[in-house]
Design a protein around this motif. Sequence first.
Motif, short mmCIF file in Angstrom:
data_model
loop_
_atom_site.label_atom_id
_atom_site.label_comp_id
_atom_site.label_asym_id
_atom_site.label_seq_id
_atom_site.Cartn_x
_atom_site.Cartn_y
_atom_site.Cartn_z
N ALA A 34 0.88 -1.37 0.02
CA ALA A 34 -0.08 -0.23 0.20
C ALA A 34 1.09 1.37 -0.44
O ALA A 34 2.24 1.11 0.22
N SER A 35 0.57 2.38 -0.04
CA SER A 35 0.83 3.95 -0.12
C SER A 35 1.90 3.89 1.68
O SER A 35 2.73 4.23 1.02
N ASP A 61 2.93 1.43 2.95
CA ASP A 61 4.71 0.60 2.95
C ASP A 61 5.66 1.61 1.58
O ASP A 61 6.61 1.08 1.79
N ALA A 62 4.79 2.26 0.94
CA ALA A 62 6.04 2.34 0.21
C ALA A 62 6.84 4.45 0.43
O ALA A 62 7.72 4.40 0.37
N PHE A 63 6.28 4.62 1.99
CA PHE A 63 6.33 5.84 2.60
C PHE A 63 7.61 5.43 3.15
O PHE A 63 8.85 5.65 3.63
#
Length: 147
Positions: free
Chosen positions: A29-30, A32-34
């Motif tokens: 999810a976003s 995780d990217a962050f």
Amino acid sequence: QLYRDARECLTLLSQRLGSQKFFFGDSPASLDAFVFSRLAPLLKAKLPNGKLQQHLKSLQNLCNYCTSILSLYFPWDGGEEMRPSPLAIGETEEDPHKRRNQLLSVLVGLVAMLGYAFLSGIVSIQRGGAGPAGRQPIALEEEEEEE
């Protein structure tokens, strides 16, 4: 105080991740990217003060998290054996693209300079008169006759 807060944050992230592959299950999810964008440099970079890096390395699930994302989404960065060496790429493969890129960059530069010259008023286009009196060569001939 700052290091203490950062260590606490890493510990809380480790607890939240637990044994899951990603923070919200099996798909990223976003968040995780962050989180990855903050953890990966901390894990991989050489830092002058390694306190926080050592704490992160002690949290095995966060290390595994970063390693799995690196190998899943950036397989060429996973190890030296997967990275193509500069000698492996032949110069002949790059030549057509290199020439095209050079030509395009020259054309773009030329268009940019001409556009600037026109827009700034350095160069302007003026229409001359329709008759022979408006032409410059006739005026030059008159100057030659006077000499």
